[in-house]
Each structure stands twice: as structure tokens, then as C-alpha cells.
Motif scaffolding. Sequence first.
Motif, PDB file in Angstrom:
ATOM      1  N   ASN A  92       8.990 -13.020  -5.050  1.00 17.24           N
ATOM      2  CA  ASN A  92       9.942 -12.899  -3.944  1.00 17.24           C
ATOM      3  C   ASN A  92       9.576 -11.691  -3.088  1.00 17.24           C
ATOM      4  O   ASN A  92       8.722 -10.877  -3.446  1.00 17.24           O
ATOM      5  CB  ASN A  92      11.386 -12.840  -4.456  1.00 17.24           C
ATOM      6  N   ALA A  93      10.232 -11.566  -1.955  1.00 17.11           N
ATOM      7  CA  ALA A  93       9.914 -10.515  -0.987  1.00 17.11           C
ATOM      8  C   ALA A  93      10.051  -9.122  -1.587  1.00 17.11           C
ATOM      9  O   ALA A  93       9.220  -8.245  -1.331  1.00 17.11           O
ATOM     10  CB  ALA A  93      10.798 -10.650   0.247  1.00 17.11           C
ATOM     11  N   GLU A  94      11.065  -8.904  -2.396  1.00 14.94           N
ATOM     12  CA  GLU A  94      11.277  -7.575  -2.977  1.00 14.94           C
ATOM     13  C   GLU A  94      10.143  -7.200  -3.946  1.00 14.94           C
ATOM     14  O   GLU A  94       9.643  -6.077  -3.921  1.00 14.94           O
ATOM     15  CB  GLU A  94      12.620  -7.498  -3.694  1.00 14.94           C
ATOM     16  N   GLU A  95       9.743  -8.156  -4.791  1.00 12.82           N
ATOM     17  CA  GLU A  95       8.637  -7.894  -5.717  1.00 12.82           C
ATOM     18  C   GLU A  95       7.351  -7.572  -4.960  1.00 12.82           C
ATOM     19  O   GLU A  95       6.615  -6.650  -5.318  1.00 12.82           O
ATOM     20  CB  GLU A  95       8.401  -9.106  -6.620  1.00 12.82           C
ATOM     21  N   LEU A  96       7.080  -8.329  -3.906  1.00  9.71           N
ATOM     22  CA  LEU A  96       5.894  -8.079  -3.094  1.00  9.71           C
ATOM     23  C   LEU A  96       5.966  -6.713  -2.426  1.00  9.71           C
ATOM     24  O   LEU A  96       4.996  -5.958  -2.422  1.00  9.71           O
ATOM     25  CB  LEU A  96       5.738  -9.166  -2.040  1.00  9.71           C
ATOM     26  N   GLN A  97       7.122  -6.405  -1.854  1.00  9.85           N
ATOM     27  CA  GLN A  97       7.294  -5.131  -1.157  1.00  9.85           C
ATOM     28  C   GLN A  97       7.051  -3.948  -2.085  1.00  9.85           C
ATOM     29  O   GLN A  97       6.304  -3.027  -1.758  1.00  9.85           O
ATOM     30  CB  GLN A  97       8.705  -5.054  -0.575  1.00  9.85           C
ATOM     31  N   VAL A  98       7.644  -3.988  -3.266  1.00 12.67           N
ATOM     32  CA  VAL A  98       7.479  -2.898  -4.239  1.00 12.67           C
ATOM     33  C   VAL A  98       6.019  -2.797  -4.677  1.00 12.67           C
ATOM     34  O   VAL A  98       5.437  -1.712  -4.707  1.00 12.67           O
ATOM     35  CB  VAL A  98       8.413  -3.108  -5.453  1.00 12.67           C
ATOM     36  N   GLY A  99       5.398  -3.928  -4.998  1.00 11.87           N
ATOM     37  CA  GLY A  99       4.014  -3.926  -5.448  1.00 11.87           C
ATOM     38  C   GLY A  99       3.050  -3.434  -4.384  1.00 11.87           C
ATOM     39  O   GLY A  99       2.133  -2.659  -4.668  1.00 11.87           O
ATOM     40  N   LEU A 100       3.251  -3.884  -3.145  1.00  9.38           N
ATOM     41  CA  LEU A 100       2.381  -3.440  -2.060  1.00  9.38           C
ATOM     42  C   LEU A 100       2.535  -1.942  -1.799  1.00  9.38           C
ATOM     43  O   LEU A 100       1.547  -1.231  -1.614  1.00  9.38           O
ATOM     44  CB  LEU A 100       2.688  -4.220  -0.781  1.00  9.38           C
ATOM     45  N   LEU A 101       3.776  -1.465  -1.788  1.00 11.58           N
ATOM     46  CA  LEU A 101       4.012  -0.045  -1.540  1.00 11.58           C
ATOM     47  C   LEU A 101       3.394   0.809  -2.643  1.00 11.58           C
ATOM     48  O   LEU A 101       2.749   1.825  -2.376  1.00 11.58           O
ATOM     49  CB  LEU A 101       5.512   0.227  -1.406  1.00 11.58           C
ATOM     50  N   GLU A 102       3.545   0.383  -3.893  1.00 10.55           N
ATOM     51  CA  GLU A 102       2.927   1.109  -5.007  1.00 10.55           C
ATOM     52  C   GLU A 102       1.406   1.111  -4.867  1.00 10.55           C
ATOM     53  O   GLU A 102       0.753   2.131  -5.094  1.00 10.55           O
ATOM     54  CB  GLU A 102       3.327   0.486  -6.343  1.00 10.55           C
ATOM     55  N   SER A 103       0.842  -0.018  -4.492  1.00 15.80           N
ATOM     56  CA  SER A 103      -0.601  -0.128  -4.337  1.00 15.80           C
ATOM     57  C   SER A 103      -1.096   0.766  -3.199  1.00 15.80           C
ATOM     58  O   SER A 103      -2.082   1.494  -3.350  1.00 15.80           O
ATOM     59  CB  SER A 103      -0.972  -1.585  -4.074  1.00 15.80           C
ATOM     60  N   LEU A 104      -0.436   0.711  -2.054  1.00 18.19           N
ATOM     61  CA  LEU A 104      -0.833   1.558  -0.926  1.00 18.19           C
ATOM     62  C   LEU A 104      -0.712   3.035  -1.275  1.00 18.19           C
ATOM     63  O   LEU A 104      -1.594   3.838  -0.960  1.00 18.19           O
ATOM     64  CB  LEU A 104       0.025   1.245   0.305  1.00 18.19           C
ATOM     65  N   ASN A 105       0.372   3.407  -1.952  1.00 19.00           N
ATOM     66  CA  ASN A 105       0.589   4.816  -2.296  1.00 19.00           C
ATOM     67  C   ASN A 105      -0.370   5.302  -3.380  1.00 19.00           C
ATOM     68  O   ASN A 105      -0.574   6.504  -3.529  1.00 19.00           O
ATOM     69  CB  ASN A 105       2.038   5.055  -2.709  1.00 19.00           C
ATOM     70  N   SER A 106      -0.981   4.391  -4.113  1.00 17.31           N
ATOM     71  CA  SER A 106      -1.936   4.787  -5.149  1.00 17.31           C
ATOM     72  C   SER A 106      -3.277   5.237  -4.549  1.00 17.31           C
ATOM     73  O   SER A 106      -4.147   5.713  -5.260  1.00 17.31           O
ATOM     74  CB  SER A 106      -2.164   3.642  -6.136  1.00 17.31           C
ATOM     75  N   THR A 107      -3.426   5.106  -3.233  1.00 11.86           N
ATOM     76  CA  THR A 107      -4.664   5.500  -2.559  1.00 11.86           C
ATOM     77  C   THR A 107      -4.756   7.004  -2.346  1.00 11.86           C
ATOM     78  O   THR A 107      -5.781   7.496  -1.882  1.00 11.86           O
ATOM     79  CB  THR A 107      -4.784   4.820  -1.188  1.00 11.86           C
ATOM     80  N   GLY A 108      -3.673   7.725  -2.636  1.00 11.01           N
ATOM     81  CA  GLY A 108      -3.649   9.163  -2.389  1.00 11.01           C
ATOM     82  C   GLY A 108      -2.965   9.504  -1.085  1.00 11.01           C
ATOM     83  O   GLY A 108      -2.721  10.665  -0.788  1.00 11.01           O
ATOM     84  N   GLN A 109      -2.647   8.488  -0.286  1.00 19.04           N
ATOM     85  CA  GLN A 109      -1.861   8.683   0.928  1.00 19.04           C
ATOM     86  C   GLN A 109      -0.503   8.044   0.684  1.00 19.04           C
ATOM     87  O   GLN A 109      -0.367   7.136  -0.127  1.00 19.04           O
ATOM     88  CB  GLN A 109      -2.547   8.040   2.131  1.00 19.04           C
TER      89      GLN A 109
END
Length: 79
Positions: free
Chosen positions: A24-41
Motif C-alpha cells: 500500500n501507499a504507506e508501506e511504499l512511502q516509509v520504505g522509499l524514505l528509509e532507502s533514500l535516507n540511507s544514502t547519507g543525505q
Amino acid sequence: MEGRVPLLQEKAQVVIRIGGTRLNAEELQVGLLESLNSTGQKFKLLEAHQTDIKNGQRRVFQAVPEKASVEHDFRFKLA
């Protein structure tokens, strides 16, 4: 590392479109944000939209799924 040029400028935005039925949208949103933030930015979500996919190309090659397919669009920017 000194002298590195950042890949993204401060005002850069990242737009991600994902289609499917399993998450669902919430699961995707959380996963994408965690993934993007894992880049160091650090990123923050600016907007999110969900759209039903009608007559998508996948239906030409596969049977029509029982559950409606949707596209999730997310727009993030550096925090």
C-alpha cells in the motif's frame, strides 16, 4: 572525502513512480524514505498520489489481474 561534488544540489527533487498491488501507499512511502535516507543525505516527502492503472501495457502481455493495479507517485526533496 574532501573536494567531492554532491550528486544532488540542495534544491534537487526525486520523483519515484511505482506500480503494483502488493504494497500500500504507506508501506511504499516509509520504505522509499528509509532507502533514500540511507544514502547519507536526508530527504522529506513533498507529495504522494495514487492513480488507478487502466488499460496498462502489462495487460497486453498478461491476464488482467483480479485486483486493480495502481501507480504510486512520490516526490521527495533534500531536507
